[in-house]
Write a protein that holds these residues in place. Structure first.
Motif, PDB file in Angstrom:
ATOM      1  N   LEU A 515     114.504 -24.197  70.383  1.00  0.00           N
ATOM      2  CA  LEU A 515     114.925 -23.986  68.999  1.00  0.00           C
ATOM      3  C   LEU A 515     114.033 -22.950  68.328  1.00  0.00           C
ATOM      4  O   LEU A 515     114.520 -22.048  67.631  1.00  0.00           O
ATOM      5  N   ARG A 516     112.730 -23.064  68.543  1.00  0.00           N
ATOM      6  CA  ARG A 516     111.814 -22.103  67.932  1.00  0.00           C
ATOM      7  C   ARG A 516     112.079 -20.683  68.462  1.00  0.00           C
ATOM      8  O   ARG A 516     112.101 -19.717  67.700  1.00  0.00           O
ATOM      9  N   ALA A 517     112.291 -20.568  69.768  1.00  0.00           N
ATOM     10  CA  ALA A 517     112.574 -19.253  70.356  1.00  0.00           C
ATOM     11  C   ALA A 517     113.879 -18.683  69.818  1.00  0.00           C
ATOM     12  O   ALA A 517     114.010 -17.469  69.599  1.00  0.00           O
ATOM     13  N   TRP A 518     114.859 -19.544  69.601  1.00  0.00           N
ATOM     14  CA  TRP A 518     116.158 -19.131  69.053  1.00  0.00           C
ATOM     15  C   TRP A 518     115.965 -18.582  67.639  1.00  0.00           C
ATOM     16  O   TRP A 518     116.497 -17.517  67.288  1.00  0.00           O
ATOM     17  N   LEU A 519     115.196 -19.287  66.839  1.00  0.00           N
ATOM     18  CA  LEU A 519     114.938 -18.842  65.475  1.00  0.00           C
ATOM     19  C   LEU A 519     114.145 -17.540  65.457  1.00  0.00           C
ATOM     20  O   LEU A 519     114.394 -16.663  64.608  1.00  0.00           O
ATOM     21  N   GLU A 520     113.218 -17.393  66.378  1.00  0.00           N
ATOM     22  CA  GLU A 520     112.459 -16.142  66.449  1.00  0.00           C
ATOM     23  C   GLU A 520     113.390 -14.976  66.789  1.00  0.00           C
ATOM     24  O   GLU A 520     113.237 -13.863  66.267  1.00  0.00           O
ATOM     25  N   THR A 521     114.361 -15.235  67.654  1.00  0.00           N
ATOM     26  CA  THR A 521     115.331 -14.184  67.996  1.00  0.00           C
ATOM     27  C   THR A 521     116.140 -13.787  66.771  1.00  0.00           C
ATOM     28  O   THR A 521     116.368 -12.593  66.513  1.00  0.00           O
ATOM     29  N   SER A 522     116.579 -14.759  65.989  1.00  0.00           N
ATOM     30  CA  SER A 522     117.319 -14.462  64.765  1.00  0.00           C
ATOM     31  C   SER A 522     116.472 -13.654  63.788  1.00  0.00           C
ATOM     32  O   SER A 522     116.961 -12.751  63.108  1.00  0.00           O
ATOM     33  N   ALA A 523     115.178 -13.985  63.713  1.00  0.00           N
ATOM     34  CA  ALA A 523     114.284 -13.329  62.758  1.00  0.00           C
ATOM     35  C   ALA A 523     114.002 -11.878  63.106  1.00  0.00           C
ATOM     36  O   ALA A 523     113.385 -11.155  62.308  1.00  0.00           O
ATOM     37  N   LYS A 524     114.475 -11.416  64.272  1.00  0.00           N
ATOM     38  CA  LYS A 524     114.319 -10.001  64.620  1.00  0.00           C
ATOM     39  C   LYS A 524     115.111  -9.088  63.692  1.00  0.00           C
ATOM     40  O   LYS A 524     114.890  -7.871  63.678  1.00  0.00           O
ATOM     41  N   ASP A 550     121.514 -16.036  63.457  1.00  0.00           N
ATOM     42  CA  ASP A 550     121.967 -17.415  63.296  1.00  0.00           C
ATOM     43  C   ASP A 550     121.171 -18.146  62.223  1.00  0.00           C
ATOM     44  O   ASP A 550     119.936 -18.080  62.188  1.00  0.00           O
ATOM     45  N   VAL A 551     121.892 -18.854  61.363  1.00  0.00           N
ATOM     46  CA  VAL A 551     121.292 -19.728  60.360  1.00  0.00           C
ATOM     47  C   VAL A 551     121.586 -21.168  60.775  1.00  0.00           C
ATOM     48  O   VAL A 551     122.741 -21.528  61.019  1.00  0.00           O
ATOM     49  N   PHE A 552     120.541 -21.999  60.839  1.00  0.00           N
ATOM     50  CA  PHE A 552     120.685 -23.372  61.333  1.00  0.00           C
ATOM     51  C   PHE A 552     120.827 -24.360  60.171  1.00  0.00           C
ATOM     52  O   PHE A 552     120.328 -24.140  59.069  1.00  0.00           O
ATOM     53  N   TYR A 553     121.510 -25.453  60.480  1.00  0.00           N
ATOM     54  CA  TYR A 553     121.810 -26.460  59.456  1.00  0.00           C
ATOM     55  C   TYR A 553     121.860 -27.840  60.103  1.00  0.00           C
ATOM     56  O   TYR A 553     122.327 -28.003  61.239  1.00  0.00           O
ATOM     57  N   ALA A 554     121.377 -28.838  59.375  1.00  0.00           N
ATOM     58  CA  ALA A 554     121.521 -30.246  59.775  1.00  0.00           C
ATOM     59  C   ALA A 554     122.002 -31.033  58.569  1.00  0.00           C
ATOM     60  O   ALA A 554     121.777 -30.635  57.417  1.00  0.00           O
ATOM     61  N   GLU A 555     122.678 -32.132  58.804  1.00  0.00           N
ATOM     62  CA  GLU A 555     123.161 -32.971  57.701  1.00  0.00           C
ATOM     63  C   GLU A 555     122.016 -33.339  56.764  1.00  0.00           C
ATOM     64  O   GLU A 555     120.887 -33.591  57.199  1.00  0.00           O
ATOM     65  N   ASN A 556     122.346 -33.364  55.474  1.00  0.00           N
ATOM     66  CA  ASN A 556     121.367 -33.692  54.435  1.00  0.00           C
ATOM     67  C   ASN A 556     120.182 -32.728  54.431  1.00  0.00           C
ATOM     68  O   ASN A 556     119.092 -33.058  53.973  1.00  0.00           O
ATOM     69  N   ASN A 557     120.443 -31.517  54.958  1.00  0.00           N
ATOM     70  CA  ASN A 557     119.417 -30.478  55.006  1.00  0.00           C
ATOM     71  C   ASN A 557     118.141 -30.982  55.694  1.00  0.00           C
ATOM     72  O   ASN A 557     117.016 -30.664  55.277  1.00  0.00           O
ATOM     73  N   ALA A 558     118.329 -31.743  56.761  1.00  0.00           N
ATOM     74  CA  ALA A 558     117.195 -32.366  57.444  1.00  0.00           C
ATOM     75  C   ALA A 558     116.353 -31.364  58.221  1.00  0.00           C
ATOM     76  O   ALA A 558     115.188 -31.629  58.526  1.00  0.00           O
ATOM     77  N   LEU A 559     116.941 -30.218  58.570  1.00  0.00           N
ATOM     78  CA  LEU A 559     116.208 -29.187  59.299  1.00  0.00           C
ATOM     79  C   LEU A 559     115.810 -28.085  58.334  1.00  0.00           C
ATOM     80  O   LEU A 559     116.656 -27.525  57.633  1.00  0.00           O
TER      81      LEU A 559
END
Length: 700
Positions: A515-524, A550-559
């Motif tokens: 997940l962290r690597a995925w977010l780092e890729t998006s942040a490029k 990519d923007v990630f989301y979890a129910e109730n903004n848990a992430l």
């Protein structure tokens, strides 16, 4: 004994016969040594069914795009260069509601012709290649609308002659698995009679044989796995070119043109490269026409042209790429942006030397010509002959777009400020995907899936329409709606929220480290901001790969997570939390996404198809529509509180000495303020592409 005059006469006769044989029939007169012919190779690419300057999602005219205006550019280029060849580099049949209407809602019959092909036939294209999106609607549809029998078991073209392009369709690196043969002709040899000039200034006609090849990214097997698996295979672009360039030369090709539906990747060659066009320059081709990236190459020559795209400004000097004059390793190269907004023009001079035509590099120019090429301000007019050709299809698409979905919204869902935290056009997509995956797992009888019921499900989606194709290319649903006067959603709106109708939902099981690597890729997507710099800094230098943000989301903004744009690539994600606790490398998550991303699209580390646990038969866009229909059936509404305000991410607060800007569509500062996007503080002037420069305060 033969006299010298007799020998001379015999040599001349033999030379004449030999030269004529190289250039045509035995009746063709000899071509004087040093004769020159000047010609223009014209390119369109990534038209994506934008026949008219019209936005079906907004139901409004859009003068920044459309093949009707490209037609005017084509006519002008043909007038300048009577010796010309018009080619298309693929991604023709998909991309608008017009395309979806003709392929899905009301499929065009064999007796009919796609609207975009009607226009292209009228423009008299000489040949066309394929793009990855040609495969989105499946092989039977592609077989029908190109009137081509692929020789693939189970893929049956309707009997008789179907409406199709009037020009030859070419594809060099895709073959049928069963037959081992190309599904389209791998190349075409176009003999053309062109006007030439002899060394003494006299005029003559000569025949020039132009060979045309076409290449698609090997990733079509991943992106459209559901319709291609087991049916076709793809060869690397370099391997295919090395096979067919010699064949074309042996058949008399004087000029070989590669239509490569891929961008310029200078990394070491691999047969699986998505953007392998750079490596075609070593295969003996004379001209390279590229696409897929929706960029401008070379830099526009009109007054006030936009700055060189950031992706072209970072090549190493050893790559020998000239993005100003349009050469790659000495080969003239052009990319005509997308949606008909530009016309690629390679003007070449060939000289007849020692019995063959030789390209003169010093007399070759390259241009990616836009609608304002004359003075940087005056917009060329649309060709009035195009609209009547597709009037019926245009009207039917508008009627289709207006069909109600039976649900309303109390807020504007837009992507104007998605890159600074606004999720109003993203959250609903993520909610629909997340809901689908949770229900899929809960109702599954598969023992493995059942064991995942206690793993958190999160979702990611990108703001696909957020400036990639210019300042008019932004999602904007129900603009101006208020709680007191809600606007009913229509068929066109899910396509505005989720552009790609061909994407199918998939889910992957990952670890916290993934997940962290995925977010780092998006942040490029973001530039590295220097807080001490006094000069203006562009937060997002290029929107070319916005579909990978990519923007990630979890129910109730848990992430929740933050992005530190002062840090270098790979170390920007901080404070990654789930339900108030730090996400650990070993934590498990299930991510709802699409088949493109799950299969490796976007080059997210570790996300390569091996972690996929759900391959849904349902398209993401349809899932959004169905989610809205379910809300409507329960008497619900789409509201800002429930569907558009859960901002999972923010920037790490940073004070900067100089201005930081975000380029977006002009005129939306009030929307940013009313939506609570506090870091958008002012709207500045326009850049050369028509984007407004919004001041971003990273300390807020």
């Amino acid at each position: 004994m033969k006299t010298n005059s007799m020998v001379t006469a015999m040599v001349a006769a033999l030379a004449s016969a030999g030269l004529a044989g190289c250039n045509g029939s035995s009746n063709t007169p000899a071509i004087p040594e040093g004769t020159t012919v000047t010609l223009a190779l014209l390119e369109t690419t990534d038209i994506h069914s934008n026949v008219l300057g019209y936005n079906y999602y907004a139901l409004a005219e859009d003068t920044s795009l459309g093949l009707d205006r490209t037609s005017t550019l084509i006519q002008g280029a043909r007038a300048e260069s009577p010796n010309n060849i018009l080619l298309d580099d693929g991604d023709v049949i998909q991309g608008t509601l017009l395309a979806d209407w003709q392929a899905v809602a009301a499929p065009v019959p064999c007796s009919g012709t796609l609207a975009v092909h009607k226009a292209m036939n009228a423009l008299k294209y000489d040949a066309g290649g394929m793009g990855n999106h040609e495969f989105n609607y499946g092989l039977p549809f592609l077989s029908q609308i190109t009137n081509t029998d692929f020789g693939i078991p189970g893929v049956v073209k309707p009997a008789g002659t179907c409406g199709a392009p009037a020009y030859p369709s070419v594809l060099s690196n895709v073959v049928g698995v069963a037959s081992g043969k190309p599904i389209f002709q791998p190349y075409v040899l176009l003999p053309r009679d062109f006007a030439a000039v002899a060394p003494d200034g006299s005029k003559l006609n000569v025949k020039i044989n132009v060979g045309v090849m076409s290449f698609v990214p090997p990733q079509i097997l991943e992106w459209d796995q559901k319709v291609l698996a087991g049916k076709v295979s793809v060869t690397g672009v370099q391997e295919a070119a090395k096979q067919y360039v010699p064949e074309l030369r042996s058949k008399g090709a004087d000029l070989v043109v590669a239509l490569s539906h891929g961008g310029l990747d200078t990394s070491p060659y691999s047969p699986k490269m998505e953007n392998g066009s750079y490596h075609l320059t070593s295969t003996g081709i004379d001209a390279l026409m590229i696409g897929h990236s929706h960029l401008i190459f070379p830099k526009g020559k009109e007054v006030g042209a936009a700055a060189l795209d950031a992706s072209f400004a970072s090549f190493p000097a050893s790559a020998r790429i000239d993005p100003v004059n349009g050469f790659v390793n000495g080969v003239p190269t052009v990319m005509a942006q997308s949606w008909g907004r530009r016309l690629g023009i390679i003007k070449m001079t060939l000289a007849y030397q020692s019995g063959k035509w030789v390209v003169q590099p010093a007399k070759t120019t390259v241009e990616s010509r836009g609608f304002k090429y004359t003075d940087g301000a005056t917009l060329v007019k649309a060709d009035p002959a195009i609209a009547p050709l597709v009037a019926t299809e245009h009207a039917a698409t508008i009627a289709y777009a207006k069909q109600p979905l039976g649900i309303s919204t109390d807020f504007e869902m837009s992507a104007y400020f998605a890159l600074v935290g606004d999720v109003s056009a993203i959250q609903l997509v993520n909610q629909a995907q997340l809901d689908y995956v949770k229900n899929f797992i809960a109702s599954s009888t598969d023992a493995t899936l059942a064991s995942y019921k206690n793993i958190p499900v999160i979702s990611c989606s990108a703001p696909f329409k957020a400036g990639r194709n210019g300042p008019s290319d932004f999602t904007d649903v129900a603009s101006g709606a208020t709680p007191a006067a809600p606007i009913g959603l229509q068929v066109r709106n899910p396509g505005d929220l989720y552009l790609y109708s061909n994407n199918n939902l998939q889910a992957v099981k990952i670890k916290g480290s993934d997940l962290r690597a995925w977010l780092e890729t998006s942040a490029k997507q973001f530039a590295q901001i220097d807080p001490a710099k006094a000069a203006e800094q562009d937060l997002v230098p290029s929107y070319g790969t916005i579909y990978n943000y990519d923007v990630f989301y979890a129910e109730n903004n848990a992430l929740t997570y933050q992005i530190d744009v002062t840090k270098p690539l790979g170390s920007r994600i901080v404070n990654l939390m789930y339900k108030g606790a730090a996400v650990l490398d070993g934590d498990d998550f299930i991510v709802a996404t699409n088949d493109y991303r799950a299969g490796g699209g976007g080059a997210v580390p570790g996300i390569d198809g091996s972690k996929t646990i759900i391959k849904s038969p349902d398209a993401n866009q349809a899932i959004v529509s169905n989610y809205l229909a379910a809300l409507s059936g329960k008497g619900g509404k789409v509201t800002l509180a429930a569907n558009g305000s859960a901002r999972s991410w923010s920037f790490v607060k940073t004070a900067t000495s100089g201005p930081v800007i975000l380029r977006s569509a002009p005129g939306h500062l009030a929307l940013a303020k009313s939506s609570g996007i506090a870091n958008v503080v002012a709207e500045g002037g326009l850049d050369a592409s028509g984007f407004a420069k919004y001041a971003i305060d990273l300390s807020k």
